[in-house]
Design an enzyme around this catalytic site. Structure first.
Site, mmCIF file in Angstrom:
data_model
loop_
_atom_site.group_PDB
_atom_site.id
_atom_site.type_symbol
_atom_site.label_atom_id
_atom_site.label_comp_id
_atom_site.label_asym_id
_atom_site.label_seq_id
_atom_site.Cartn_x
_atom_site.Cartn_y
_atom_site.Cartn_z
ATOM 1 N N GLU A 1 -5.463 2.834 4.202
ATOM 2 C CA GLU A 1 -4.074 2.959 4.639
ATOM 3 C C GLU A 1 -3.498 4.351 4.382
ATOM 4 O O GLU A 1 -3.363 4.777 3.237
ATOM 5 C CB GLU A 1 -3.211 1.904 3.938
ATOM 6 C CG GLU A 1 -1.792 1.840 4.469
ATOM 7 C CD GLU A 1 -1.021 0.656 3.924
ATOM 8 O OE1 GLU A 1 0.219 0.629 4.094
ATOM 9 O OE2 GLU A 1 -1.644 -0.240 3.328
ATOM 10 N N LYS B 1 9.907 -10.623 3.330
ATOM 11 C CA LYS B 1 8.509 -10.493 2.936
ATOM 12 C C LYS B 1 8.436 -9.925 1.530
ATOM 13 O O LYS B 1 9.250 -9.088 1.147
ATOM 14 C CB LYS B 1 7.758 -9.561 3.904
ATOM 15 C CG LYS B 1 6.325 -9.254 3.484
ATOM 16 C CD LYS B 1 5.659 -8.231 4.417
ATOM 17 C CE LYS B 1 4.251 -7.913 3.957
ATOM 18 N NZ LYS B 1 3.563 -6.945 4.842
#
Length: 369
Positions: A163, A113
């Site tokens: 986050e 990723k």
């Protein structure tokens, strides 16, 4: 802290250096049923700063804070956008995503990723007030972290990030895995449908699991125990929804928090996996300086510390207009057109403050198609 302290610092980020910490002169804390105002003063006659000068400086700061509060209580005018440019543009974005996908599928690469980002420069008629912008984002800030950092004579780095990197309370430490994105639905039934699609998507589960398991492994290196609960649920924000997990650990000793900060950042949610291979690819592909974007933003004290991830953020004021930052995770199965639409959705909370912003409902309709 910068996303990548090893990269060259662009002129707009010079005032921040590789990291920017401060001791607050004035601190306002809200608790359940009460609040507290604290002030820090320092004086030393050997440094030509007397106690009286320190008090005068504090009084000046308090007057400045009062004027800001009065200004924020007034109406906020939306800035008009004269020009907008993206780095990369759509053609270069497609090329970058395809390059990343080729690496991910290559047998000679270990890349699983990579998170690619975009910088959008908005040229406005008048200079944007960062605190007014941040105040206007409060409606978007349900269970989110809002921040504003502005070194002297520099633009302000502001954000409204959902986050958390980690929170420590003595030996207890908490973190979150947040990945994969969908728009919110305009109706309850459509919102439920979009959320269920996100939960059942194999591609999005893979992107999310990479983040969650990476954080779990890093917790296990400094914690005597680690619990993941919930392991996968929806986290719904006003404009978007994500896959979410909460991680709880018990540190072996309190000073391990510095190991957590250095090991968790950057997480696969903002960089990729493996970290170093993703970082190298980012440095080769991205033609702008992320600066503090996607870096840790927070505070630390004796018994507690807390850091969020500086996403959903912008650099505003002092001649730069506004630089909006957003990123998206690229894994096997990613589509460059859909990822570009995700960037648009993530920056829409800032663009709504501009006069030429399209209605939120139109933005959602485009993302859902």
């Amino acid at each position: 802290m910068r996303f990548d302290p090893r990269s060259d610092i662009a002129p707009e980020w010079k005032g921040f250096g590789s990291f920017y910490f401060m001791v607050p002169q004035v601190e306002f804390d809200e608790f359940k049923g009460s609040s507290m105002l604290a002030a820090t003063i320092a004086w030393d006659k050997r440094l030509s700063r007397t106690y009286e000068q320190a008090i005068a400086s504090l009084e000046a700061t308090m007057w400045q804070v009062s004027s800001v509060v009065r200004r924020l209580n007034g109406n906020t005018a939306r800035a008009a956008v004269l020009h907008q440019t993206h780095v990369p543009n759509k053609v270069s974005w497609d090329s970058a995503v395809n390059r990343a996908l080729d690496l991910i599928s290559s047998k000679n690469s270990t890349l699983v990723k990579v998170v690619l980002a975009r910088s959008s420069r908005l040229l406005t008629m008048v200079e944007i007030d960062p605190l007014q912008w941040l105040a206007s984002l409060q409606i978007e800030g349900d269970n989110a972290y809002q921040f504003c950092l502005q070194p002297p004579e520099s633009p302000a780095f502001i954000g409204n990030t959902p986050e958390r990197l980690f929170y420590r309370n003595r030996l207890n430490v908490y973190s979150e895995a947040l990945a994969a994105t969908r728009a919110r639905g305009r109706t309850e039934s459509l919102d439920l449908q979009i959320g269920n699609d996100l939960l059942s998507s194999a591609k999005d589960h893979h992107e999310f699991a990479v983040v969650r398991e990476n954080i779990r492994r890093k917790f296990e290196t400094v914690c005597s125990s680690t619990v993941v609960e919930p392991s996968k649920v929806l986290r719904k924000l006003p404009r978007v929804q994500h896959l979410y997990a909460k991680l709880t650990g018990t540190l072996e000793k309190e000073d391990d928090e510095f190991k957590i900060l250095s090991s968790l950042h950057p997480t696969p949610a903002v960089c990729g996996l493996p970290t170093e291979e993703a970082r190298i690819l980012i440095s080769e592909i991205e033609k702008f300086d992320r600066g503090m974007y996607a870096g840790p933003v927070g505070w630390f004290g004796g018994a507690e510390s807390e850091f969020a991830v500086g996403i959903r953020s912008a650099l505003v004021g002092k001649g730069v207009g506004a630089l909006l930052y957003a990123g998206t995770g690229i894994v096997e199965g990613s589509n460059s057109d859909l990822e570009w639409q995700e960037l648009e959705l993530k920056t829409s909370q800032f663009k709504k403050l501009m006069k030429n912003e399209a209605p939120l409902s139109a933005m959602m309709e485009k993302i859902e198609l």
